[in-house]
Design a protein around this motif. Structure first.
Motif, PDB file in Angstrom:
ATOM      1  N   LEU A  56      42.476  -8.576  56.984  1.00 33.58           N
ATOM      2  CA  LEU A  56      43.156  -9.835  56.684  1.00 33.58           C
ATOM      3  C   LEU A  56      44.188  -9.637  55.579  1.00 33.58           C
ATOM      4  CD1 LEU A  56      43.381 -12.903  57.083  1.00 33.58           C
ATOM      5  CD2 LEU A  56      41.596 -13.145  55.359  1.00 33.58           C
ATOM      6  N   LEU A  57      43.789  -8.918  54.540  1.00 33.39           N
ATOM      7  CA  LEU A  57      44.711  -8.632  53.439  1.00 33.39           C
ATOM      8  C   LEU A  57      45.930  -7.863  53.940  1.00 33.39           C
ATOM      9  CD1 LEU A  57      45.256  -8.596  50.333  1.00 33.39           C
ATOM     10  CD2 LEU A  57      44.150  -6.358  50.356  1.00 33.39           C
ATOM     11  N   TRP A  58      45.684  -6.824  54.731  1.00 31.18           N
ATOM     12  CA  TRP A  58      46.804  -6.019  55.243  1.00 31.18           C
ATOM     13  C   TRP A  58      47.724  -6.849  56.146  1.00 31.18           C
ATOM     14  CZ3 TRP A  58      48.951  -1.722  53.744  1.00 31.18           C
ATOM     15  CH2 TRP A  58      48.223  -0.862  52.923  1.00 31.18           C
ATOM     16  N   PHE A  59      47.157  -7.712  56.965  1.00 26.29           N
ATOM     17  CA  PHE A  59      47.980  -8.559  57.827  1.00 26.29           C
ATOM     18  C   PHE A  59      48.878  -9.470  56.986  1.00 26.29           C
ATOM     19  CE2 PHE A  59      48.583 -12.654  59.986  1.00 26.29           C
ATOM     20  CZ  PHE A  59      49.347 -12.232  61.056  1.00 26.29           C
ATOM     21  N   LEU A  60      48.282 -10.119  55.986  1.00 27.01           N
ATOM     22  CA  LEU A  60      49.066 -11.015  55.128  1.00 27.01           C
ATOM     23  C   LEU A  60      50.140 -10.258  54.351  1.00 27.01           C
ATOM     24  CD1 LEU A  60      46.212 -13.293  53.735  1.00 27.01           C
ATOM     25  CD2 LEU A  60      47.955 -13.897  55.427  1.00 27.01           C
ATOM     26  N   ILE A  61      49.792  -9.110  53.823  1.00 30.11           N
ATOM     27  CA  ILE A  61      50.749  -8.347  53.020  1.00 30.11           C
ATOM     28  C   ILE A  61      51.876  -7.798  53.882  1.00 30.11           C
ATOM     29  CG2 ILE A  61      50.978  -6.155  51.769  1.00 30.11           C
ATOM     30  CD1 ILE A  61      48.486  -6.943  50.241  1.00 30.11           C
ATOM     31  N   ALA A  66      57.398  -7.934  55.522  1.00 25.11           N
ATOM     32  CA  ALA A  66      58.405  -7.998  56.581  1.00 25.11           C
ATOM     33  C   ALA A  66      59.377  -9.150  56.345  1.00 25.11           C
ATOM     34  CB  ALA A  66      57.720  -8.142  57.939  1.00 25.11           C
ATOM     35  N   SER A  67      58.843 -10.285  55.891  1.00 22.42           N
ATOM     36  CA  SER A  67      59.746 -11.412  55.626  1.00 22.42           C
ATOM     37  C   SER A  67      60.648 -11.130  54.421  1.00 22.42           C
ATOM     38  CB  SER A  67      58.953 -12.706  55.415  1.00 22.42           C
ATOM     39  OG  SER A  67      58.225 -12.648  54.223  1.00 22.42           O
ATOM     40  N   LEU A  68      60.129 -10.433  53.420  1.00 24.89           N
ATOM     41  CA  LEU A  68      60.962 -10.070  52.276  1.00 24.89           C
ATOM     42  C   LEU A  68      62.041  -9.067  52.670  1.00 24.89           C
ATOM     43  CD1 LEU A  68      58.429  -9.673  49.323  1.00 24.89           C
ATOM     44  CD2 LEU A  68      60.119 -11.473  49.629  1.00 24.89           C
ATOM     45  N   LEU A  69      61.659  -8.091  53.466  1.00 26.86           N
ATOM     46  CA  LEU A  69      62.611  -7.046  53.844  1.00 26.86           C
ATOM     47  C   LEU A  69      63.688  -7.545  54.797  1.00 26.86           C
ATOM     48  CD1 LEU A  69      60.213  -3.995  54.213  1.00 26.86           C
ATOM     49  CD2 LEU A  69      61.841  -4.456  52.374  1.00 26.86           C
ATOM     50  N   SER A  70      63.437  -8.651  55.485  1.00 25.69           N
ATOM     51  CA  SER A  70      64.447  -9.184  56.397  1.00 25.69           C
ATOM     52  C   SER A  70      65.652  -9.745  55.636  1.00 25.69           C
ATOM     53  CB  SER A  70      63.833 -10.257  57.297  1.00 25.69           C
ATOM     54  OG  SER A  70      63.456 -11.376  56.528  1.00 25.69           O
ATOM     55  N   ASN A  71      65.478 -10.030  54.339  1.00 27.16           N
ATOM     56  CA  ASN A  71      66.584 -10.542  53.524  1.00 27.16           C
ATOM     57  C   ASN A  71      67.571  -9.461  53.140  1.00 27.16           C
ATOM     58  OD1 ASN A  71      65.637 -13.162  53.586  1.00 27.16           O
ATOM     59  ND2 ASN A  71      64.344 -12.856  51.787  1.00 27.16           N
ATOM     60  N   GLY A  72      67.122  -8.223  53.071  1.00 28.54           N
ATOM     61  CA  GLY A  72      68.024  -7.114  52.808  1.00 28.54           C
ATOM     62  C   GLY A  72      68.340  -6.828  51.348  1.00 28.54           C
ATOM     63  N   PHE A  73      67.714  -7.514  50.411  1.00 27.54           N
ATOM     64  CA  PHE A  73      67.960  -7.233  49.003  1.00 27.54           C
ATOM     65  C   PHE A  73      67.085  -6.076  48.534  1.00 27.54           C
ATOM     66  CE2 PHE A  73      68.998 -11.871  49.081  1.00 27.54           C
ATOM     67  CZ  PHE A  73      70.358 -11.729  48.825  1.00 27.54           C
ATOM     68  N   ALA A  74      67.631  -5.239  47.659  1.00 26.56           N
ATOM     69  CA  ALA A  74      66.883  -4.090  47.145  1.00 26.56           C
ATOM     70  C   ALA A  74      65.690  -4.551  46.301  1.00 26.56           C
ATOM     71  CB  ALA A  74      67.792  -3.194  46.316  1.00 26.56           C
ATOM     72  N   VAL A  78      61.504  -3.348  46.444  1.00 27.86           N
ATOM     73  CA  VAL A  78      60.631  -2.943  45.335  1.00 27.86           C
ATOM     74  C   VAL A  78      59.380  -3.826  45.299  1.00 27.86           C
ATOM     75  CG1 VAL A  78      60.464  -2.760  42.822  1.00 27.86           C
ATOM     76  CG2 VAL A  78      62.536  -2.011  43.993  1.00 27.86           C
ATOM     77  N   VAL A  79      59.560  -5.126  45.473  1.00 23.77           N
ATOM     78  CA  VAL A  79      58.426  -6.053  45.482  1.00 23.77           C
ATOM     79  C   VAL A  79      57.499  -5.728  46.645  1.00 23.77           C
ATOM     80  CG1 VAL A  79      57.761  -8.470  45.786  1.00 23.77           C
ATOM     81  CG2 VAL A  79      59.657  -7.887  44.281  1.00 23.77           C
ATOM     82  N   SER A  80      58.052  -5.435  47.802  1.00 27.15           N
ATOM     83  CA  SER A  80      57.238  -5.092  48.973  1.00 27.15           C
ATOM     84  C   SER A  80      56.441  -3.818  48.742  1.00 27.15           C
ATOM     85  CB  SER A  80      58.127  -4.920  50.206  1.00 27.15           C
ATOM     86  OG  SER A  80      58.759  -6.125  50.525  1.00 27.15           O
ATOM     87  N   ILE A  81      57.067  -2.817  48.160  1.00 27.86           N
ATOM     88  CA  ILE A  81      56.366  -1.561  47.873  1.00 27.86           C
ATOM     89  C   ILE A  81      55.243  -1.805  46.874  1.00 27.86           C
ATOM     90  CG2 ILE A  81      56.629   0.708  46.785  1.00 27.86           C
ATOM     91  CD1 ILE A  81      59.412   0.831  48.105  1.00 27.86           C
ATOM     92  N   PHE A  82      55.488  -2.625  45.861  1.00 31.54           N
ATOM     93  CA  PHE A  82      54.467  -2.943  44.868  1.00 31.54           C
ATOM     94  C   PHE A  82      53.282  -3.662  45.512  1.00 31.54           C
ATOM     95  CE2 PHE A  82      52.752  -5.896  41.641  1.00 31.54           C
ATOM     96  CZ  PHE A  82      52.265  -4.955  40.746  1.00 31.54           C
ATOM     97  N   ILE A  83      53.544  -4.613  46.379  1.00 32.27           N
ATOM     98  CA  ILE A  83      52.476  -5.364  47.042  1.00 32.27           C
ATOM     99  C   ILE A  83      51.679  -4.453  47.972  1.00 32.27           C
ATOM    100  CG2 ILE A  83      52.030  -7.213  48.704  1.00 32.27           C
ATOM    101  CD1 ILE A  83      54.363  -8.723  47.409  1.00 32.27           C
TER     102      ILE A  83
END
Length: 125
Positions: A56-61, A66-74, A78-83
């Motif tokens: 469940l955690l992995w699915f949510l993360i 994926a939603s963060l990375l779709s925005n294309g900001f660097a 970094v936030v995605s990698i941290f999470i």
């Protein structure tokens, strides 16, 4: 009246002989002197918790990443990698607790078996 003594729920060491500065408690109210004793006594709970919560955690993360990375900001990368690193650490903790718990149980079983056989082979008289 003598104060109630606290013993480790796994190795039964009295609290005044505990080496660890961190105290481990189970959800059932037992106390343990170390992470090894906690893992050995409660390894089934770690398995259940990891099996139920990690997917469940992995699915949510991953959905959030994926939603963060779709925005294309660097910054979002970094936030995605941290999470994702937090999720890896969370999952790794439970895998580690299961592994050391099973190892401690195996050691205890071998000690009990060795003690049993040593007592059988002692000469009588």
């Amino acid at each position: 009246m003598e104060p109630k003594k606290t013993y480790c729920g796994w190795c039964e060491k009295p609290e005044n002989q505990w080496n660890s500065s961190i105290r481990w408690w189970s959800s059932r109210g037992k106390r343990y002197c170390s992470a090894r004793c906690f893992a050995a006594a409660e390894y089934q709970a770690h398995i259940v918790f990891a099996v139920c919560s990690a997917p469940l955690l992995w699915f949510l993360i991953l959905s959030f990443a994926a939603s963060l990375l779709s925005n294309g900001f660097a910054f979002y990368l970094v936030v995605s990698i941290f999470i994702i690193a937090i999720a890896i650490a969370f999952t790794g903790f439970f895998v580690y607790m299961v592994v050391i718990g099973k190892e401690e149980r195996r050691k205890r079983d071998l000690r009990n078996l060795l003690t049993h056989y040593c007592m059988l082979w002692q000469p009588s008289g």
